[in-house]
Structure formats: C-alpha cells, structure tokens
Design a protein around this motif. Structure first.
Motif, PDB file in Angstrom:
ATOM      1  N   SER A 209       0.931  18.597   2.872  1.00 35.07           N
ATOM      2  CA  SER A 209       1.287  17.182   2.828  1.00 35.07           C
ATOM      3  C   SER A 209       1.947  16.870   1.490  1.00 35.07           C
ATOM      4  N   GLY A 210       2.493  15.652   1.366  1.00 37.54           N
ATOM      5  CA  GLY A 210       3.165  15.282   0.128  1.00 37.54           C
ATOM      6  C   GLY A 210       2.238  15.325  -1.073  1.00 37.54           C
ATOM      7  N   GLY A 211       1.004  14.815  -0.893  1.00 37.71           N
ATOM      8  CA  GLY A 211       0.046  14.843  -1.995  1.00 37.71           C
ATOM      9  C   GLY A 211      -0.365  16.247  -2.372  1.00 37.71           C
ATOM     10  N   GLN A 212      -0.528  17.105  -1.378  1.00 36.52           N
ATOM     11  CA  GLN A 212      -0.902  18.499  -1.653  1.00 36.52           C
ATOM     12  C   GLN A 212       0.221  19.236  -2.370  1.00 36.52           C
ATOM     13  N   GLY A 237       6.422   9.005  -3.331  1.00 38.62           N
ATOM     14  CA  GLY A 237       6.240   9.494  -1.967  1.00 38.62           C
ATOM     15  C   GLY A 237       4.803   9.681  -1.548  1.00 38.62           C
ATOM     16  N   LEU A 238       3.841   9.279  -2.380  1.00 39.01           N
ATOM     17  CA  LEU A 238       2.430   9.462  -2.054  1.00 39.01           C
ATOM     18  C   LEU A 238       1.813   8.142  -1.619  1.00 39.01           C
ATOM     19  N   ASP A 239       0.812   8.232  -0.760  1.00 36.66           N
ATOM     20  CA  ASP A 239       0.076   7.027  -0.383  1.00 36.66           C
ATOM     21  C   ASP A 239      -0.864   6.634  -1.516  1.00 36.66           C
ATOM     22  N   SER A 240      -1.511   5.472  -1.373  1.00 33.21           N
ATOM     23  CA  SER A 240      -2.337   4.944  -2.461  1.00 33.21           C
ATOM     24  C   SER A 240      -3.488   5.871  -2.808  1.00 33.21           C
TER      25      SER A 240
END
Length: 654
Positions: A209-212, A237-240
C-alpha cells in the motif's frame, strides 16, 4: 557498556528540548541467555506491530549529533537551451536545525520547500549559494553525505523484490561484507518491526500500500543508522492514519538524537502538533522559524493574531499565500529577520553557538575521494548488484519472458513468410529483404525496450546512488552483465528458428557467423537505446530513438547501394552499424565462395550465381571479420558514451 548518544546531546543542548528515549543499561547476560532475550524482544515487537503501534528503536546513533545552520542561502534556477533565463527561488534565507527534533518545512506550492530541502541535503548544488555549517564548521559535502540520507517524495523501490529482499540488498551494500549475516538479519527484523512492516516482509514492493511503500523507503535508509534524515513530502498520498503513523515514527527517531527534516504541505491540526519545530517559507523567504507551540504567540507579536479555533498550520499557509495581504508577509519576514532570529524556538537561550559546537564536536571527518563514500568494496557491490539484477530478470515478465516470446513468434512469422528462400535461386532478393528485416527486428525491439524501461530505473538509480549504496561504475557494469545472457539466448533461439525455416546454407560456420552478427547488432542497438534512455524520458525517447535510426537505415546499403551514395554523404556509411550488420549477414549467407544456387525449372534465376548478386549490391563476401571489428568498435564507443551520459545526467540533476 554501550555509550548512549543522548548523553552528548543533553550535555550540549540541555534537557529541555531533547526528550531522551529511556534506555536501560544491561549487564552482559550469561551464556545461553542472550538468544532467549532476543527472541522475547522480537515477540514483544511483533505483538506491537499486530496492534499497529510504533515501537522503540534500539539502534541509537553512534556518532556525535548533527546541528545544521545555514546563512544567506540563495538558489537561482535557470532554464532554456542556453540557460540564459534565470529565476531566484530562495532569497538569502537563514535557519537552524538542531538535533533531537522533528522539523517541518512548510509553505504554499512554489514557496521553495523542496528547493531548500535539496540544498540542505546536497541533493541539488547547482545554482545554490550560501553558507552551510555542520556543528559550527563549514559543510564538507562528501563527509556530510556519509552521515545523512535523502528520501524522495515518490517511492523509488525495486518493485519486483519483496520487502525482505530489498532490505537484505540494502544491508549488504550499506553495512559491508564484514558484518555477519545474522547481525544484518537482526537489524532488519528490528527495523521492520519498528515500522510495522514485519507482516509484509514476504510481499513484493509493487503490491504494498502507499503507506507501506513510504515506510519501506524509510526502512531502507535506516539500515546504516544515519544521523540526519531528509524527507520530501513523506505524507503525500497517505490517509490520515498512515500519516499519523509515519510522523510518529519520525518523532521516535528524532528523540534518539537524530536530525530529521521533512517538507509538508498543509498538515491537519493533530498532525501539526506532532512536529517540534516548523520552518515556514513564502515566496522563497522565511516567515516563521520556531516551535509549533510558539506560532500563535508569534502571530500576536507581529500584529495579526490567529483566529480562535483556527488551525495555526492553515492560518500560516493562508498568510504565506498572501490571502490576507502581501504586507503581512513582509512583516513576518521582518519579524523572523528572514530566519536569523531563534527567539521563537523553545529553550532558544540554551542553543549553543557555532563556536561552542566546533569546540565540543569538531568538524566532521572529511571524506577522501568518492570511493570512500561507499561502505563496501567495488567487487562486493558488483556481486550484490548482479544478484539483484538476475533476480529481477527472473521475475520481470516484460524484459524477460515477453522478450523471449517476441523473438520466437517473430522468427516463426518471418520464417513462414520467407519459407525456404535461402536455397531458392529465384528468391535471392526475397532472402536479401529477409536479412534486412532481421536487422530491423534486432535493432527496434532491443533499442525501444531500453528506451521504455530504463527511465524508470533511472529514478531508483538517482536515489540509491545519492544515498551512497554503490558506485555508478559497478551499477553500469552489473546492468551490462545481467542482460548479456538473455540477449545471447534470444539471438540464438531466433537464429535457429529463422535459419532452419528459411533454409539458409546448412553450414555450422555460416550459422555461427550469422548468429555472431545478430548478437553484436543487438548489443549495439541496446547501447544506443541506453544512451537515449539515460538522458531522455519515455515520451522524448520514443520519438528520438526511431528518428535517429532513420539515418542508420539510409546508409546501410539496402535501399540505395553504397556505390550510388553521393560523395558528400558517403561518410554516413562508416558510422551506420546497420551497414556492417547487413554486410556481415550477406557475407555469412552468400560469401565464402558459395556454390551456384538451385533454380526451379519453371522460373528465371537472375542471381543463381552468388558472385553476381554480391556485385550488383556492391558488397564483398570476404569482409566478415572487418564487419565484426567495426561493430565491436561501435559497441565499445556507444557503451562508453552511455556511461558518460549517465554520469552527466546524475550530475546535471544536482
């Protein structure tokens, strides 16, 4: 007993600003108990990862903390072919980045955030003017690069490798060959547990995922435990939730004495509160430098207080954009003295002067030459890069399996179209067309593959090379070696198919000559594509590649015989590698005093005598070794040029 770096930080900066990570002194455990403790620590970490909680990171910095100061920094960007147009992006700004704090560089789009980060890290040096001090001493860029790392906004990862494989490559290149594998694995395990990537350790980077992906980018640079970390828009590009985890992780790392600086566009109130210090830019000038807690008092001091219940981060961006008038920007720049004043930092009075820092820490040990930038020897770098390259080639469906299938299918199609043309005296011209078609296949498929694929590899190369993973020479050597077996294999498979289906002379010598020319043409075309792919992006490269190939075809001697070329254009035949490739093919098929060709009784065979055909196309049948030598010279020249252009591109980007 381990020397904890926080003691040095606290001694110089005081305890007010640096909140140390509590570390217990551990006496040596009896034999047999250390593995047990290590396992229990790992289980504890993994259980925290399952709950998605940040863990404490035991890899403390081993060197002195790094205090960064910059004075009168200016950056001028140039554009145009002759770089006559220029624009100043940063306007004589100043600042202080003490260790142990998480620092955010903020500002509206176009304010110069990334430009300042690039200048601080040394990622961009062309057009940069000003003074950079590291612990009070002038910055030696090579020495500073050994202590720092730069994490780009886009996640430049080896997509075909798993998380663990990426980490092992980074560890092998950044820790050195003398560090045992078990120690590297322990370091990797702790980093993955700390960053919440342990469960995804066997997942390919392309499936994260983007965060990973963002956390993996950080994990790769943590392997060698840098003292300074620069991150360009780490929350993009990451969620909160991912943003919060990423910032909390950076804060944990900063609390251990590291200097961590990142750009951020417009954080939420809760995210903004996690930063210790913020540096705000507006049109290339500093409008605020200080702690997040002191920003509201600063607004009161300059005469335009922050509205109640308003996010200070939003308000400062509104001011920096000029929404409340450009006069307020000027007043803020004056209030901060364009970054010179430190009064809005917490405990600013306890910040040591440059002289105190020089006396306490001294200058960073200078690096002698570019080779000392890397942790491992050139041979070890090549070994690791070759291993990674062959693993990528094994998993790459486009560069490997599709390439093999294309050669097989193209060989079958051409073989069907020119069935048995090699022994038929009435189809000599058809066979000649086939030889040129083979050249076109070898040239276009190989060249375009490099033009389309290498620009993506360039982005990863730029990051890894700047962060001192390996030297450019070893990278370029590995790229050349890794692709060679596949190129030879594809040429042999293609040659076997086309040679047998079209009934070329059944001679092992002739087949060897035919295949040798094919391999050299492929290598030359690959080098040509590498030159273009190293300098241009995919869009420009796909236009430029075929365009530059047209003169090669013009001077090959196919459409127009070499003897019919005008004298003022004849020089072009000497630089066209297709000319030597076609002449080599013709020499392999029709040279070596080939016997008279068979002629069907119902057809006219104008070229049943090979010597007649060679005479008409103005080629000799005994030039094979000259063609081999010429192709080898061109290959050597293009490979050198590709390396020079690659080095120039990396330098020009800085």
């Amino acid at each position: 007993m381990e020397v904890v770096i926080q003691e040095a930080v606290t001694a110089v900066y005081g305890s007010g600003e640096i909140k140390e990570v509590q570390m217990r002194e551990q006496s040596p455990a009896p034999e047999g108990e250390e593995p047990k403790k290590r396992n229990s620590d790992a289980v504890s970490m993994i259980s925290q990862v399952e709950r998605d909680e940040p863990t404490k990171f035991s890899m403390l910095p081993k060197d002195d903390p790094v205090d960064i100061q910059f004075e009168n920094v200016r950056f001028t960007a140039t554009k145009g072919i002759f770089k006559k147009e220029s624009k100043e992006i940063l306007h004589s700004i100043n600042g202080r980045l003490p260790p142990g704090q998480l620092v955010a560089i903020m500002g509206p789009s176009g304010a110069g955030k990334s430009t300042l980060l690039n200048a601080l890290s040394g990622y961009s040096i062309t057009g940069t003017r000003g003074k950079f001090l590291i612990n009070g001493s002038p910055r030696d860029l090579n020495a500073f690069r050994k202590l720092s790392c730069y994490i780009t906004q886009d996640d430049r990862l080896q997509a075909l490798l798993t998380v663990m494989e990426n980490m092992l490559v980074a560890a092998d290149l950044k820790l050195g060959a003398d560090v045992p594998l078990t120690e590297k694995e322990d370091i990797i395990q702790e980093i993955l547990c700390t960053l919440g990537l342990y469960k995804a350790r066997h997942t390919r980077a392309e499936r994260l995922s983007g965060g990973q992906k963002k956390r993996l980018s950080i994990a790769l640079e943590l392997v060698n435990n840098p003292l300074v970390m620069f991150l360009d828009e780490p929350t993009t590009g990451l969620d909160s939730s991912s943003c919060r985890q990423c910032v909390k992780l950076l804060k944990v790392l900063a609390r251990q004495g590291r200097t961590i600086v990142c750009t951020i566009h417009q954080p939420s109130a809760s995210l903004f509160d996690n930063f210790d210090q913020v540096y705000v830019l507006a049109a290339g000038k500093c409008v605020y430098q200080g702690s997040t807690k002191m920003m509201v008092p600063f607004f009161d001091d300059v005469g335009f207080p922050c509205p109640m219940y308003h996010n200070p981060a939003d308000y400062v961006i509104e001011l920096a954009c000029g929404e409340h008038g450009t006069d307020k920007i000027d007043r803020m720049v004056k209030g901060t003295e364009n970054g010179k004043t430190l009064q809005w930092m917490k405990h600013h009075a306890s910040l040591p002067s440059a002289r105190t820092l020089r006396e306490k820490f001294g200058p960073i040990k200078k690096s002698e030459g570019s080779e000392s930038l890397h942790a491992t020897s050139a041979s070890h770098q090549l070994k690791i890069l070759l291993g990674r390259g062959f693993l990528k080639a094994k998993r790459d469906s486009t560069l490997t399996y599709t390439r093999i299938m294309v050669n097989i299918l193209t060989g079958i199609m051409l073989g069907t179209l020119y069935w048995q043309a090699g022994i038929d005296g009435s189809k000599v011209l058809d066979n000649y067309n086939l030889l040129f078609s083979i050249l076109m296949h070898h040239m276009m498929s190989t060249m375009m593959l490099m033009i389309l694929s290498f620009p993506n590899e360039m982005s990863v190369l730029t990051k890894e090379h700047f962060n001192r993973w390996y030297s450019l020479k070893m990278y370029y050597t590995s790229v050349t070696i890794v692709d060679a077996p596949l190129s030879v294999f594809c040429c042999v498979v293609f040659s076997v198919i086309i040679y047998t289906m079209t009934a070329q002379p059944p001679s092992l010598e002739r087949f060897g000559m035919f295949t040798a020319i094919s391999v050299l043409v492929v290598f030359v075309a690959q080098s040509f594509g590498l030159m273009i792919g190293a300098v241009f992006d995919v869009t420009n490269g796909t236009f430029l590649g075929p365009t530059l190939s047209v003169p090669m075809m013009m001077f090959a001697g196919f459409g127009v015989a070499l003897k019919d070329l005008p004298s003022y254009l004849f020089w072009g035949s000497y630089i066209s590698y297709l000319r030597y490739g076609l002449e080599g093919f013709v020499g392999a098929i029709y040279g070596l005093n080939r016997n008279t060709l068979e002629c069907p009784e119902d057809k006219y065979c104008h070229y049943k005598y090979p010597t007649k055909f060679l005479e008409d196309i103005d080629m000799k049948g005994d030039q094979f070794w000259n063609d081999i030598i010429c192709l080898a010279i061109i290959l050597f020249f293009l490979r050198i040029m590709a390396f020079v252009l690659l080095r120039w591109k990396l330098t020009a980007q800085r």
